[in-house]
Design an enzyme around this catalytic site. Structure first.
Site, short mmCIF file in Angstrom:
data_model
loop_
_atom_site.label_atom_id
_atom_site.label_comp_id
_atom_site.label_asym_id
_atom_site.label_seq_id
_atom_site.Cartn_x
_atom_site.Cartn_y
_atom_site.Cartn_z
N GLU A 196 -8.77 -2.00 13.99
CA GLU A 196 -9.28 -2.89 12.74
C GLU A 196 -8.20 -3.93 12.29
O GLU A 196 -6.90 -3.59 12.11
CB GLU A 196 -9.57 -1.98 11.72
CG GLU A 196 -10.05 -2.75 10.67
CD GLU A 196 -9.53 -1.91 9.22
OE1 GLU A 196 -9.34 -2.66 8.32
OE2 GLU A 196 -9.63 -0.77 9.29
N GLU A 243 0.66 4.28 0.61
CA GLU A 243 -0.14 5.34 1.63
C GLU A 243 1.05 6.06 2.72
O GLU A 243 1.66 5.33 3.47
CB GLU A 243 -1.16 4.55 2.53
CG GLU A 243 -2.04 4.09 1.65
CD GLU A 243 -3.32 3.30 2.40
OE1 GLU A 243 -2.63 2.75 3.65
OE2 GLU A 243 -4.24 2.96 1.98
N ARG A 277 -1.00 -7.08 12.82
CA ARG A 277 -2.00 -6.19 13.57
C ARG A 277 -2.52 -7.15 14.66
O ARG A 277 -2.67 -6.81 15.67
CB ARG A 277 -3.02 -5.68 12.91
CG ARG A 277 -2.56 -4.28 12.00
CD ARG A 277 -3.76 -3.67 11.57
NE ARG A 277 -3.34 -2.35 10.96
CZ ARG A 277 -4.43 -1.44 10.69
NH1 ARG A 277 -5.53 -1.52 10.99
NH2 ARG A 277 -4.06 -0.29 9.93
N ARG A 280 0.89 -1.32 -0.01
CA ARG A 280 0.04 -0.05 0.03
C ARG A 280 0.74 1.21 0.26
O ARG A 280 1.79 1.43 0.80
CB ARG A 280 -1.00 -0.02 1.21
CG ARG A 280 -1.95 -0.98 1.17
CD ARG A 280 -3.02 -0.94 0.07
NE ARG A 280 -3.88 -2.18 0.23
CZ ARG A 280 -4.99 -2.38 0.83
NH1 ARG A 280 -5.42 -1.22 1.42
NH2 ARG A 280 -5.83 -3.22 0.82
N SER A 283 -11.06 -6.63 7.31
CA SER A 283 -11.95 -5.89 6.51
C SER A 283 -12.73 -6.89 5.31
O SER A 283 -11.84 -7.74 4.92
CB SER A 283 -11.60 -4.75 5.74
OG SER A 283 -12.57 -3.95 4.97
N ARG A 323 0.17 1.87 13.47
CA ARG A 323 -0.78 0.84 12.89
C ARG A 323 -0.70 0.64 11.52
O ARG A 323 -1.29 -0.27 10.92
CB ARG A 323 -2.10 0.88 13.55
CG ARG A 323 -2.75 2.05 12.94
CD ARG A 323 -4.23 2.29 13.40
NE ARG A 323 -5.11 3.25 12.83
CZ ARG A 323 -6.23 3.26 12.65
NH1 ARG A 323 -7.05 2.11 13.42
NH2 ARG A 323 -6.94 4.05 12.11
N HIS A 324 0.22 1.53 10.67
CA HIS A 324 0.29 1.29 9.32
C HIS A 324 1.99 1.07 8.91
O HIS A 324 2.70 1.68 9.32
CB HIS A 324 -0.13 2.54 8.47
CG HIS A 324 -1.36 2.89 8.70
ND1 HIS A 324 -2.35 3.59 9.68
CD2 HIS A 324 -2.64 2.39 8.02
CE1 HIS A 324 -3.36 3.66 9.55
NE2 HIS A 324 -3.75 2.86 8.35
#
Length: 427
Positions: free
Chosen positions: A350, A204, A401, A202, A353, A210-211
């Protein structure tokens, strides 16, 4: 002489044995030297009654008599008779690995990753991670899923948007897979139930705890479902099996973090997003910011509610807005502004998903048009739906996670051997 593993050293009590490992700690009392030696199965104290040239971190072969010692974790210690250093440190270790806790800041921990990973408490993270992967694969197979491996170099972005990495692929431009989503949906038409453990990329620019930009996803897709709750029920079963196995085989690693894993409930609570927003406002006097489905603090409070109300570390949040979900997510029949999608929270974060997907070709094409998604580069995916893909759904779950939340780690990067973020490409 054959090598004796330290974890089974009690089998050699009263006998001479050869151990091979790394010197974890040294206490030199002049005439007597105490070595703590570590191999992949455990540690043992070795007592040497002569001067030796050895340093912390050296790789050694030690031959000696194994003696019973009730004070030792292994139940034994060794009287070292011959110490051979087979690989020496050229420099002094930049970090002290002999302490029970490293107490390093995250940057130092990761800069010296190949050394910090030698610490038993850091190793425990990845021993549990190994159990996590093993238990997921076993649980999926017990639920009759077939494991697949899908390409990570793609001709177009899986999720759309701009959060994908471009790579040069001979004379073309390719992207790194944001998920195996298209392939696992297509494979529902072949195997019905499929799962994959694989890398996800990803692009981002996050700076959070958490990323990361590369992680290992635990994906699944299943056919002939009635609704999204068939998916949540299956994920519930899988999680319960996973945590039971981790608790059974990994308690010694959990003990280093003072963790006692609770049982996963037979029925994890499942609440609609609109309802949990109201509950958070009423119970905790916090309003989710406008324009957000649920923000990180809202997730934390949802996790608190699950614990307070249901004594559950997990909670499913369902029926996310149509505007916030990917084009392949099934809109709700009774309210097209909502979707048959869900997130799974673990202790307020989270970790997964998923949801029900659109399986009818005409509906998929119409939803893509409504969202402004072009089919260019996705023809093989879209065309598959011309040939009767059954009603289906699935999930994507972040493996690291789970470990972060399980051990209450401060950052997800602690649960990744060599994390990749906006600034880190080495080691």
């Amino acid at each position: 002489m054959e090598r004796a593993l330290i974890g089974k050293i009690s089998e050699y009590e009263g006998k001479e044995a050869l151990i091979k490992g790394r010197v974890f700690n040294i206490r030199n009392l002049g005439n007597i030297v105490f070595l703590v030696v570590q191999d992949y199965t455990g540690t043992i104290q070795v007592v040497v009654d002569k001067s030796i040239e050895v340093k912390t971190g050296d790789a050694v072969f030690i031959t000696g008599l194994v003696k019973k010692d009730a004070r030792a974790k292994s139940g034994c210690e060794m009287k070292g008779e011959k110490v051979e250093v087979v690989s020496k440190n050229i420099e002094e270790l930049p970090i002290d690995l002999s302490k029970d806790d490293l107490n390093l800041n995250l940057v130092t921990l990761l800069d010296y990753r190949t050394l910090s990973l030698r610490h038993p408490k850091v190793q425990a993270i990845f021993k549990l991670y190994d159990l996590l992967l093993k238990s997921y694969e076993r649980a999926m197979r017990e639920c009759d899923f077939t494991e697949i491996k899908t390409p990570k170099i793609l001709g177009s972005a899986t999720e759309g948007g701009a959060n994908f990495f471009k790579v040069k692929y001979f004379d073309k431009e390719a992207t790194l897979a944001q998920s195996p989503q298209f392939y696992k949906q297509m494979m529902v038409g072949v195997f019905e139930r499929v799962f994959e453990v694989g890398s996800v990329f990803r692009a981002e620019p996050h700076f959070t705890t958490r990323h990361v930009n590369e992680y290992i996803g635990l994906d699944a897709e299943m056919g002939y479902i009635n609704d999204l709750y068939d998916v949540t029920k299956t994920l519930n079963i899988v999680l319960k099996k996973m945590f039971e196995e981790i608790k059974k085989d990994g308690q010694s690693y959990l003990d280093l973090y003072n963790i006692e894993l609770p049982e996963v409930l037979d029925e994890i609570p499942c609440i609609k997003l609109a309802e949990i927003k109201k509950i958070i406002k009423e119970e905790y006097e916090y309003e989710i910011p406008e324009g957000a489905d649920i923000d990180p603090h809202g997730e934390e409070l949802a996790g608190k509610y699950a614990k307070d109300k249901f004594n559950s570390d997990f909670i499913f949040i369902t029926h996310y807005p149509w505007s916030d979900r990917p084009f392949y997510t099934m809109p709700c029949k009774d309210n097209p502004e909502e979707t048959c999608g869900f997130d799974l929270l673990y202790k307020g974060l989270e970790i997964a998903s998923g949801g029900q997907r659109i399986h009818q070709y005409d509906e998929l094409v119409a939803n893509m048009k409504k969202k402004g998604v072009r089919a260019e580069g996705m023809e093989s995916y879209v065309d598959t739906f011309k040939y009767a893909i059954p009603p289906h759904g699935g999930w994507g779950m972040g493996s690291e996670r789970i470990i972060k939340q399980m051990l209450n780690l401060e950052s997800i990067k602690e649960a990744i051997l060599f994390p990749r973020d906006v600034k880190r490409l080495i080691p």
